[in-house]
Design an enzyme around this catalytic site. Sequence first.
Site, PDB file in Angstrom:
ATOM      1  N   ASN A  44       0.830  -1.219   0.000  1.00  0.00           N
ATOM      2  CA  ASN A  44       0.000   0.000   0.000  1.00  0.00           C
ATOM      3  C   ASN A  44       0.851   1.250   0.000  1.00  0.00           C
ATOM      4  O   ASN A  44       1.995   1.232   0.474  1.00  0.00           O
ATOM      5  CB  ASN A  44      -0.843   0.085   1.289  1.00  0.00           C
ATOM      6  CG  ASN A  44      -2.008  -0.876   1.309  1.00  0.00           C
ATOM      7  OD1 ASN A  44      -2.457  -1.352   0.269  1.00  0.00           O
ATOM      8  ND2 ASN A  44      -2.486  -1.169   2.498  1.00  0.00           N
ATOM      9  N   GLY A  96       1.456  -1.094   3.926  1.00  0.00           N
ATOM     10  CA  GLY A  96       0.882  -2.422   3.661  1.00  0.00           C
ATOM     11  C   GLY A  96       1.637  -3.399   4.541  1.00  0.00           C
ATOM     12  O   GLY A  96       2.876  -3.389   4.572  1.00  0.00           O
ATOM     13  N   ASN A 116       5.656  -4.074   4.508  1.00  0.00           N
ATOM     14  CA  ASN A 116       6.399  -3.686   5.721  1.00  0.00           C
ATOM     15  C   ASN A 116       7.184  -4.882   6.281  1.00  0.00           C
ATOM     16  O   ASN A 116       8.361  -4.764   6.641  1.00  0.00           O
ATOM     17  CB  ASN A 116       5.441  -3.204   6.812  1.00  0.00           C
ATOM     18  CG  ASN A 116       4.883  -1.817   6.535  1.00  0.00           C
ATOM     19  OD1 ASN A 116       5.369  -1.107   5.649  1.00  0.00           O
ATOM     20  ND2 ASN A 116       3.857  -1.432   7.276  1.00  0.00           N
ATOM     21  N   GLU A 152      -4.441  -9.148   4.670  1.00  0.00           N
ATOM     22  CA  GLU A 152      -4.808  -8.023   3.800  1.00  0.00           C
ATOM     23  C   GLU A 152      -4.957  -8.450   2.332  1.00  0.00           C
ATOM     24  O   GLU A 152      -4.976  -7.599   1.457  1.00  0.00           O
ATOM     25  CB  GLU A 152      -3.788  -6.881   3.927  1.00  0.00           C
ATOM     26  CG  GLU A 152      -3.903  -6.169   5.262  1.00  0.00           C
ATOM     27  CD  GLU A 152      -3.043  -4.924   5.395  1.00  0.00           C
ATOM     28  OE1 GLU A 152      -3.408  -4.047   6.196  1.00  0.00           O
ATOM     29  OE2 GLU A 152      -1.989  -4.819   4.724  1.00  0.00           O
ATOM     30  N   ASN A 203      -1.441  -9.776  18.146  1.00  0.00           N
ATOM     31  CA  ASN A 203      -1.156  -8.907  19.283  1.00  0.00           C
ATOM     32  C   ASN A 203      -2.254  -9.180  20.321  1.00  0.00           C
ATOM     33  O   ASN A 203      -3.105 -10.049  20.118  1.00  0.00           O
ATOM     34  CB  ASN A 203      -1.045  -7.432  18.854  1.00  0.00           C
ATOM     35  CG  ASN A 203      -2.343  -6.877  18.295  1.00  0.00           C
ATOM     36  OD1 ASN A 203      -3.421  -7.433  18.516  1.00  0.00           O
ATOM     37  ND2 ASN A 203      -2.262  -5.787  17.554  1.00  0.00           N
ATOM     38  N   THR A 226       2.366 -11.001  20.685  1.00  0.00           N
ATOM     39  CA  THR A 226       3.121  -9.775  20.977  1.00  0.00           C
ATOM     40  C   THR A 226       2.308  -8.943  21.961  1.00  0.00           C
ATOM     41  O   THR A 226       1.096  -8.789  21.825  1.00  0.00           O
ATOM     42  CB  THR A 226       3.423  -8.981  19.696  1.00  0.00           C
ATOM     43  OG1 THR A 226       2.198  -8.567  19.093  1.00  0.00           O
ATOM     44  CG2 THR A 226       4.231  -9.793  18.703  1.00  0.00           C
ATOM     45  N   GLY A 244       3.102  -5.612  23.144  1.00  0.00           N
ATOM     46  CA  GLY A 244       3.575  -4.234  23.225  1.00  0.00           C
ATOM     47  C   GLY A 244       4.821  -4.117  24.086  1.00  0.00           C
ATOM     48  O   GLY A 244       5.736  -4.949  23.976  1.00  0.00           O
ATOM     49  N   ASP A 250       4.870  -5.295  12.575  1.00  0.00           N
ATOM     50  CA  ASP A 250       5.431  -5.701  11.275  1.00  0.00           C
ATOM     51  C   ASP A 250       6.923  -5.999  11.403  1.00  0.00           C
ATOM     52  O   ASP A 250       7.427  -6.959  10.807  1.00  0.00           O
ATOM     53  CB  ASP A 250       5.211  -4.595  10.228  1.00  0.00           C
ATOM     54  CG  ASP A 250       3.742  -4.471   9.840  1.00  0.00           C
ATOM     55  OD1 ASP A 250       2.992  -5.444  10.030  1.00  0.00           O
ATOM     56  OD2 ASP A 250       3.343  -3.388   9.351  1.00  0.00           O
ATOM     57  N   SER A 259      12.589  -0.565  16.600  1.00  0.00           N
ATOM     58  CA  SER A 259      11.738   0.142  15.629  1.00  0.00           C
ATOM     59  C   SER A 259      10.856   1.189  16.311  1.00  0.00           C
ATOM     60  O   SER A 259      10.554   2.209  15.707  1.00  0.00           O
ATOM     61  CB  SER A 259      10.880  -0.845  14.831  1.00  0.00           C
ATOM     62  OG  SER A 259       9.738  -1.234  15.570  1.00  0.00           O
TER      63      SER A 259
HETATM   64  P1  ADP Z   1       1.227  -4.235  17.075  1.00  0.00           P
HETATM   65  O1  ADP Z   1       2.222  -3.243  16.566  1.00  0.00           O
HETATM   66  O2  ADP Z   1       0.802  -5.237  16.054  1.00  0.00           O
HETATM   67  O3  ADP Z   1       0.061  -3.639  17.811  1.00  0.00           O
HETATM   68  P2  ADP Z   1       2.528  -4.859  19.616  1.00  0.00           P
HETATM   69  O4  ADP Z   1       2.061  -3.549  20.144  1.00  0.00           O
HETATM   70  O5  ADP Z   1       2.260  -6.068  20.426  1.00  0.00           O
HETATM   71  O6  ADP Z   1       1.998  -5.160  18.147  1.00  0.00           O
HETATM   72  O7  ADP Z   1       4.108  -4.718  19.377  1.00  0.00           O
HETATM   73  C1  ADP Z   1       4.836  -5.717  18.717  1.00  0.00           C
HETATM   74  C2  ADP Z   1       6.175  -5.921  19.392  1.00  0.00           C
HETATM   75  O8  ADP Z   1       6.916  -4.693  19.309  1.00  0.00           O
HETATM   76  C3  ADP Z   1       6.140  -6.236  20.880  1.00  0.00           C
HETATM   77  O9  ADP Z   1       5.948  -7.611  21.135  1.00  0.00           O
HETATM   78  C4  ADP Z   1       7.521  -5.764  21.309  1.00  0.00           C
HETATM   79  O10 ADP Z   1       8.487  -6.712  20.897  1.00  0.00           O
HETATM   80  C5  ADP Z   1       7.700  -4.507  20.473  1.00  0.00           C
HETATM   81  N1  ADP Z   1       7.217  -3.297  21.173  1.00  0.00           N
HETATM   82  C6  ADP Z   1       6.048  -2.636  20.942  1.00  0.00           C
HETATM   83  N2  ADP Z   1       5.933  -1.568  21.753  1.00  0.00           N
HETATM   84  C7  ADP Z   1       7.057  -1.544  22.508  1.00  0.00           C
HETATM   85  C8  ADP Z   1       7.576  -0.674  23.545  1.00  0.00           C
HETATM   86  N3  ADP Z   1       6.891   0.397  23.955  1.00  0.00           N
HETATM   87  N4  ADP Z   1       8.781  -0.981  24.073  1.00  0.00           N
HETATM   88  C9  ADP Z   1       9.504  -2.058  23.669  1.00  0.00           C
HETATM   89  N5  ADP Z   1       9.078  -2.912  22.697  1.00  0.00           N
HETATM   90  C10 ADP Z   1       7.884  -2.650  22.121  1.00  0.00           C
END
Ligand code: ADP
Length: 292
Positions: free
Chosen positions: A14, A42, A46, A142, A186, A209, A211, A241, A271
Amino acid sequence: MNNEPNVCIVGSINMDLTVKTDKMPMQGETVLGDTFFTNPGGKGANQAVAAARMGANVNFIGAVGEDAFGKTLLQNLTNEGVRKTGIETIPDVSTGTATIILSDNDNRIIVAPGANNHVTPELVEKYRDLIKSSDIVLMQLEVPMETIEFTTELAETNGVPIIMNPAPFQQLPEKVLKNISYMTPNEIELAAMKEDPLFDFIQEKLVVTRGDKGVSFVENGTEQDTDGYHVHVTDTTGAGDTFNGTLAGELARGAELAEAVNVANAAAALSVSKIGAQGGMPTKQDVQRFLQ
Ligand code: ADP
């Protein structure tokens, strides 16, 4: 270890079109906005960029339209080292777009799949050798469901493991759930999945995952938790991604699941410390330095 890990992604490409505005327009209203910018996006593309930056050979089966966005996005994938043999340019169709209206307290997004809806089972069949010759197949939701069914069956028949990133969330048919090796929701997607009577099929395949809390996964029937890495958070777009692309690259290399999860957890953390989805994705050297 496999020094030439081959990942094949069947997914979306995308152009993200973002406009920033102080005021979200009401129904029938026109407002003067702030800045406008375009970014390659996309989930498929990504994740391909994330895997390629980690040093994997990445093949892509997908489609763009015959327009300026399509040309730009193909060039972007070339620059990232993603192989385009399996990407077709579809005449009279627009490239997939995500139109994003961004204000301080509200985001509104419309995705127009365009050429991504032309990623059909026939297209995958045409490039089946890319799947057969890969160490792992990575998919998201997607592209059309019939393509997901066809691809997962093709990969399974050829003994190629499949990572399914169930985003944006949709319920998956039983045969897809049975054919995949890893499911990477997630926490929000996991909650939706738990409502599914077929949840039992995937419990052992979960890599969740969470966060900043890191990742939970099941290895040899036992649930394991890996904490998130502490980083300065700048922009969490594309964290999932980055995680999925890196996980695919590491598993293709022959890493054990726990090791692959650790590297992907680190790459995803890196990232979020940078701006942009693809823009913030680290290279293999960045991740190695971070983990030293
Ligand atoms: P999505 O981006 O799909 O919502 P998540 O929020 O679970 O997925 O993030 C994916 C992965 O990115 C996490 O499992 C972790 O490895 C990393 N990550 C995301 N946010 C953070 C953060 N604030 N600090 C450290 N790692 C992070």
